[in-house]
Design an enzyme around this catalytic site. Structure first.
Site, PDB file in Angstrom:
ATOM      1  N   SER A 292     -33.398  19.069  80.233  1.00  0.00           N
ATOM      2  CA  SER A 292     -32.987  20.461  80.256  1.00  0.00           C
ATOM      3  C   SER A 292     -34.154  21.431  80.196  1.00  0.00           C
ATOM      4  O   SER A 292     -34.950  21.507  81.123  1.00  0.00           O
ATOM      5  CB  SER A 292     -31.995  20.696  79.116  1.00  0.00           C
ATOM      6  OG  SER A 292     -31.349  21.926  79.252  1.00  0.00           O
ATOM      7  N   ASP A 303     -44.571  22.649  90.007  1.00  0.00           N
ATOM      8  CA  ASP A 303     -44.422  23.339  91.289  1.00  0.00           C
ATOM      9  C   ASP A 303     -45.528  24.350  91.532  1.00  0.00           C
ATOM     10  O   ASP A 303     -45.928  24.586  92.678  1.00  0.00           O
ATOM     11  CB  ASP A 303     -43.070  24.047  91.343  1.00  0.00           C
ATOM     12  CG  ASP A 303     -41.924  23.096  91.689  1.00  0.00           C
ATOM     13  OD1 ASP A 303     -42.180  21.878  91.748  1.00  0.00           O
ATOM     14  OD2 ASP A 303     -40.796  23.576  91.884  1.00  0.00           O
ATOM     15  N   LYS A 317     -31.109  16.758  83.349  1.00  0.00           N
ATOM     16  CA  LYS A 317     -30.044  17.707  83.009  1.00  0.00           C
ATOM     17  C   LYS A 317     -30.401  19.066  83.572  1.00  0.00           C
ATOM     18  O   LYS A 317     -31.223  19.778  83.016  1.00  0.00           O
ATOM     19  CB  LYS A 317     -29.835  17.798  81.505  1.00  0.00           C
ATOM     20  CG  LYS A 317     -28.657  18.697  81.182  1.00  0.00           C
ATOM     21  CD  LYS A 317     -28.565  19.040  79.739  1.00  0.00           C
ATOM     22  CE  LYS A 317     -27.454  20.061  79.549  1.00  0.00           C
ATOM     23  NZ  LYS A 317     -27.751  21.319  80.265  1.00  0.00           N
TER      24      LYS A 317
END
Length: 430
Positions: A292, A303, A317
């Site tokens: 999460s 990224d 999640k």
């Protein structure tokens, strides 16, 4: 357990303890299906008339609402007033219990991860342990909410947990003494001069502030040549805190965005220019217990090429829960959106793949202590909108922290490459 995964399986939470004003979703012109309403009324009446024990109307209605939510996905749930208060306490980082995140796997109550420095960690509970009994109560058929309620209690009281460990034939019974779980979610230290270590065990409401304090303390001890951010076995927590942590290392660009059915579920979070630490090489450690909010941070730094992500595949999640109070004092925890990394990746049921895969070590894998439970294993989990889940990899608990050592070695190598003078004929562009 935390708001979360409730500190259970800590999800990324949008925590609102005031009644939210939600925009109305688009609806069809169809009314409620009359036949289904009639069937519901018929079932209700037959239970009232023929069930072996008398059940009051209020209990039946609450059970019906719990059933509606539990069938949606593993993280939506109906919270009675006690559960709602426990969720609030967990988000703020203080509650009475044993300090453990749990989830349901194949209908069995299963350990996701013990929280650092808690009775669960000290008793030696391990990821993937199956909890068979809590005191004298079998967990078979028990809901996640019921299990959490049994594990919570006043500090100083004992609780017995009967567990079955993967690879063992006989259950073992552990006695734990509840305490106030008030551990700071952030720890820091210098591993070696110039190389800092930052551990986040969960994302609470004050985690962003604690990270800023920890980074300030590390920098006060001398110039930093590298930083390891340890998110292993971090089950997640508050979404805003994850954004604040990522923002400490990024001075621009997108951190995460969410998409749901309602207009106010679509949000974008971007970094600010006043970041605390943007020019120091970083390694982020993740494993199958990183879920999460931890995946939000790892995904953003990956990224944006801000850090090298090392370890094993994360939990996967990728959904956001909104906590909403109800007029009767109870609460609702409802999945309202999926989150996406800056490059548009949904982590739901897939997880973050590390840039450098490093498992814990052969000894632990041979002993069968691999961490096998992930979001994709949970009954009723949401599908990933971008495709099917990859094959899960194995990781394990450390005897020696091999992953941490490899992360430190990588940071040193990155520094050597940065300092390496250009050879004759080589050029560089700034």
């Amino acid at each position: 357990m935390r708001v979360h995964c409730l500190r259970w399986l800590l999800p990324a939470l949008l925590v609102s303890f005031a009644t939210p004003a939600l925009a109305e979703p688009e609806t069809s012109d169809d009314d409620l299906p009359v036949a289904d309403v009639q069937t519901f009324a018929e079932v209700f009446e037959r239970i009232k008339r023929a069930y072996v024990e008398e059940v009051d109307d209020s209990t039946l209605m609450r059970n019906a609402m719990r059933g509606m939510l539990s069938e949606l996905d593993p993280h939506s749930s109906y919270l009675n007033s006690e559960d709602f208060e426990a969720l609030r306490e967990s988000t703020e980082g203080e509650f009475g219990g044993v300090g453990i995140e749990v989830g349901m796997q194949d209908g069995q109550l299963t350990v996701i991860a013990p929280i650092d420095d808690t009775p669960a960690a000290e008793a030696g509970l391990q990821p993937h342990d199956t909890i068979l009994r809590i005191d004298e109560t079998p967990t078979e058929g028990m809901s996640l909410q019921e299990a959490v309620t049994l594990m919570r209690g006043d500090a100083g009281t004992d609780i017995q947990m009967t567990i079955l460990r993967e690879g063992e034939n006989s259950p073992r019974t552990l006695t734990l003494t509840r305490q106030i779980i008030r551990s700071d979610s952030v720890k820091h230290e210098l591993l070696e001069p110039g190389y800092g270590y930052l551990r986040i065990s969960q994302f609470q409401s004050r985690t962003g502030e604690q990270v800023e304090d920890a980074l300030t303390a590390l920098k006060a001890q001398g110039p930093l040549n590298g930083l390891i951010l340890d998110l292993r076995n971090n089950p997640g927590g508050v979404l805003d805190s994850a954004v604040e942590v990522a923002d400490a290392f990024l001075d621009s660009g997108l951190i995460v965005y969410t998409e749901g059915r309602l207009p106010d579920s679509d949000m974008r979070f971007s970094a600010h220019a006043d970041a605390t630490l943007t020019d120091v090489p970083m390694v982020v450690l993740i494993n199958g217990g990183s879920a999460s909010a931890a995946e939000i941070v790892a995904g953003a730094l990956q990224d944006q090429s801000r850090a090298v992500v090392m370890g094993t595949q994360s939990f996967g999640k990728g959904s956001v829960q909104q906590v909403m109070p109800l007029g009767n004092g109870d609460g609702l925890k409802l999945t309202t959106a999926l989150y996406y990394t800056p490059n548009g990746r949904s982590i739901q049921a897939q997880g973050i793949a590390p840039d450098v895969e490093v498992v814990r070590g052969r000894l632990e894998i041979a002993e069968g202590n691999d961490f096998g439970l992930r979001e994709s294993d949970l009954a009723g989990r949401l599908a990933n909108p971008n495709g099917s889940a990859p094959q899960a990899d194995a990781s394990s608990r450390p005897v020696q922290d091999y992953q941490l050592g490899e992360a430190l070695n990588l940071l040193k190598a990155l520094n050597v490459l940065e300092r390496r003078p250009a050879r004759s004929g080589e050029t560089s562009t700034d």
